[in-house]
Write an enzyme that holds these catalytic residues in place. Structure first.
Site, short mmCIF file in Angstrom:
data_model
loop_
_atom_site.label_atom_id
_atom_site.label_comp_id
_atom_site.label_asym_id
_atom_site.label_seq_id
_atom_site.Cartn_x
_atom_site.Cartn_y
_atom_site.Cartn_z
CD GLU A 201 -2.96 -0.94 -0.02
OE1 GLU A 201 -3.29 0.20 -0.39
OE2 GLU A 201 -3.37 -1.98 -0.58
CB SER A 478 -45.35 -22.92 49.63
OG SER A 478 -46.71 -23.23 49.86
#
Length: 784
Positions: A201, A478
């Site tokens: 690049e 319960s």
């Protein structure tokens, strides 16, 4: 005379011509001067405008580059696995988590991201990782097991008492514009990738000043010779400027901006800073709606492993994507991607970054990308809903896109086992009930810390909608009973496990004149029962009688002491669980009971660390004892009897070698089925019901308890063991009176009790008969 006139005339004409010529010359000189002055003025104005615009751009560049450059997703991690040298270990679980982390199983471990197992020994080359206090270097860890426990533990050949393994990444919270990336410092990037990137690049990167005319000419020449695009003409700085600050429109003005920004970047920042920014900014692919930015995430996207573990061919394929992720997409265009990769490998070889053998081996390799494009990421939506809520509560909601690390108590194996138990058990229950409308919720927490380890929010375990574990508030039935009995046991001068409770019909009248006549589940009345039986057998009438004597306000206070933060309507029906709660809320206060009365706030998140390694928030570890050690022991003892003799006794034959504790719960008309169970490590709260609140036909025992058992069968358990605290001892109690008596009395039972509350009676209602003499035994005279 004529000659004289003619000469004079010529002289006059000559003079006029000269004057005209001078005049024209002066005009031309004036115009030229005007042009020059105007040009200078325009140049000054142009330079001024460019300078002002450059100052504007400079501010824009600095604001972005020196501030939060990118929206980096928050990374949410599971619980950090800690291996201790003196604690039990499940090597199968360790192995499962390593595979989930994409560690490679090998015969001989040589590099990070690998592990091997030989019998009772596991060798792991842990990757580098930041546990919240700085990046830790890769480490070679060896775990040797004997009789289920670790007996030798080393890290880099040094014997250790404990070591940490890499935690599982359970989710990434993406930015609003769907950018996703894994930030890497330049030191974390392989040198081979840097060298190759610059070769392809921008090979003049460290010598140019943002724009490289020679680079453009060389790229043109190289590409012409190769007959393909081998090198790019734009510098990395120009590409960075375009990616970070500009759009992709191909206009002259954009190119001017690109050049100016490139120069500013070069003047302001070092080459290494620019290269690091490029490596994290470059666009390298598309994962459905989310962009893949930077080489760190691209490595995970294409190969399923960190950048540091890539080989030469994989590095070349990543760099190939810079030119065009769509054009060189290895899933859709494998031949095109392979051709581009091989071209880059050739450049690497020609520039001596690859040896001949490495080059030949690399070009022969397949692309070796992940088999599917979609990230192989598990989805745990119910748990992540809890994490997001907590992030908001602790004020970290605004930092979600700054790369924070969120460490949680998530346990992958427990979560998967809970999900599988839900899928299997609900299918079975729906088949037996001929119904497809059942829903569920499951919460699993660590007893000692309160950390939430797993959350299932509904039957569709991967559905991210309504989270029943957090938001469905239903009557708890319960489940409330241990609170009432605990309130009594803390009053050890008045109550113990043998205290008789009335079990006779009762009728209460409300202020509106409405009568409330509770009944036991079986419809029977026993006259009197020991206090422990009222809880173990989940009897309603003794419970209500006890709760009314204690006082509704005191029962509510105990519930709040245990950790419930909601409001409690103080009416008699609260004693049978008319209060609505979510599974998460229930799990919170049961965790306090299971933890010997020590309260820990139920949280998923343990720690939040900024992208810079600063601790933003951390869970406080304080000892908050909410119960007396004696009262905590007694209620826990009673709850173990529930699973061995009471309403959850099916667990005793399903897990005969394990001592467990828990409580069933059922709401009116069988609308809600609850069970909370725990071993030595985790509390598990399960709920089964229907969204339309209709009857399920299930009790706590026939519904939620079976879900718990299915989970425990998959997960395994660690048997309860509680050390009897000081001030508690076993005593013999007469069942009819509840008095502590000697062994001479008949119809007695032994229970633990607070020593100061034991008052011995010298009298018995009924004494044991004298044992027969040897003569009576010989002739059977003592027999009826």
């Amino acid at each position: 005379m004529t000659k004289t006139k003619t000469a004079k005339s010529k002289a006059i004409k000559q003079k006029g011509f000269t004057k005209g010529k001078v005049k024209n010359t002066k005009v031309k000189q004036g115009f030229s001067r005007w042009l020059i002055v105007t040009a200078i003025k325009l140049s000054i104005i142009f330079v001024a405008l460019i300078s002002l615009y450059s100052i504007y751009l400079d501010g824009k560049v600095r604001q972005t580059f020196e501030g939060q450059r990118w929206q980096i997703p928050a990374q949410v991690y599971a619980n950090i696995p800690v291996i201790n040298a003196d604690k039990p270990i499940n090597l199968a679980k360790v192995e499962s988590e390593l595979i989930h982390l994409n560690y490679q199983r090998v015969t001989r471990v040589t590099s990070p991201g690998q592990f091997s197992r030989q019998g009772s020994k596991v060798t792991i080359f842990r990757r580098e990782f930041d546990f919240g206090y700085g990046l830790q270097e890769p480490a070679l860890i060896s775990i040797e097991q004997k009789n289920g426990e670790v007996y030798r533990l080393t890290e880099n050949s040094e014997v250790k008492h404990s070591v940490k393994l890499e935690p599982i990444l359970i989710d990434r919270i993406l930015s609003a514009d769907a950018e996703d990336r894994v930030f890497l410092s330049l030191e974390q990037v392989p040198q081979q990738l840097i060298d190759t990137l610059l070769l392809i690049e921008d090979r003049d990167f460290y010598s140019h000043h943002g724009i490289s005319p020679t680079g453009i000419l060389r790229a043109f020449w190289k590409n012409m010779l190769a007959g393909a695009t081998v090198q790019g003409g734009s510098t990395l700085t120009q590409q960075l400027a375009k990616n970070m600050y500009l759009n992709r429109q191909k206009t002259i003005w954009r190119k001017v901006n690109e050049a100016l920004i490139s120069v500013i970047l070069e003047l302001r920042y070092s080459k290494d800073q620019l290269l690091e920014a490029y490596i994290n900014e470059v666009y390298l692919g598309q994962h459905y709606a989310n962009g893949i930015y930077g080489f760190g995430l691209a490595s995970q996207f294409y190969f399923g492993k960190p950048l540091s573990e890539l080989d030469d061919a994989q590095i070349a394929l990543l760099i190939a994507q810079v030119k065009g992720p769509s054009y060189y997409d290895p899933w859709r265009k494998p031949e095109r991607a392979s051709e581009r990769r091989d071209l880059i490998l050739r450049v690497m070889f020609e520039n001596h970054t690859l040896t001949k053998n490495s080059y030949l081996n690399a070009i022969e390799q397949p692309l070796s990308i992940r088999s599917e494009r979609r990230f192989a990421k598990q989805s745990y939506p119910a748990y992540m809903q809890l994490v997001r809520r907590e992030l908001k509560d602790i004020g970290a909601g605004n930092a979600l896109q700054s790369g924070i690390k969120v460490f949680t108590g998530f346990d992958l194996v427990r979560q998967q086992n809970a999900e599988q138990a839900v899928i299997e058990q609900l299918a079975q229950l729906e088949k037996s009930k001929d119904s497809s409308e059942l829903q569920t919720a499951v919460i699993v927490s660590d007893i000692r810390t309160g950390q939430i380890q797993a959350v299932v929010g509904g039957k569709e375990v991967k559905y991210s909608g309504f989270n029943r574990a957090l938001d469905a508030k239903r009557p708890i039935g319960s489940l409330i009973k241990p609170v009432i009995y605990l309130t009594a046991l803390e009053r050890y001068q008045q109550y113990n496990l043998a205290t008789p409770l009335a079990d006779e019909p009762i009728s209460l009248k409300s202020s509106t004149g409405k009568r409330w006549q509770p009944k036991n589940y079986d419809g029977k009345y026993r006259g009197h029962v020991p206090l422990i039986d009222g809880l173990v057998k989940s009897l309603n009438i003794p419970t209500v009688n006890l709760g009314l004597k204690l006082g509704l306000a005191d029962v509510a206070d105990t519930l709040h002491t245990l950790g419930y933060q909601g409001k409690v309507k103080k009416v008699p029906s609260m004693l049978l669980g008319s209060t609505n709660m979510s599974a998460f809320e229930v799990n919170q206060w049961y965790n306090t009971i299971a933890n010997s009365g020590i309260y820990n706030r139920a949280l998923a998140i343990n720690k939040v660390v900024s992208g810079d390694g600063e601790t933003l928030w951390q869970r406080e570890n304080v000892v908050d004892a909410r119960l007396s050690s004696q009262g905590a022991y007694l209620i826990d003892y009673a709850l173990t009897k529930v699973t061995s003799e009471g309403t959850a006794k099916s667990l005793a034959w399903k897990f005969p070698e394990q001592l467990l504790a828990g409580k069933t719960g059922t709401s009116n008309d069988l609308r809600d089925s609850w069970f909370v169970g725990y071993d030595q490590e985790s509390v598990v709260t399960t709920w089964i019901g229907r969204d339309d609140n209709k009857s399920t036909g299930l009790t706590g025992s026939s519904g939620a308890l079976t879900l718990f058992a299915n989970y425990l069968k998959k997960q395994g358990s660690h048997s309860r063991y509680d050390f009897m605290p000081d001030g508690v001892e076993f005593a013999t109690f007469e069942l009819a009176t509840g008095n502590a008596v000697t062994d001479e009395c008949a119809k007695v039972a032994q229970y633990p009790a607070v020593t100061e509350g034991i008052f011995f009676s010298t009298e018995c209602l009924e004494k044991k008969p004298e044992p027969p003499s040897w003569l009576e035994r010989l002739f059977g005279l003592g027999d009826d």
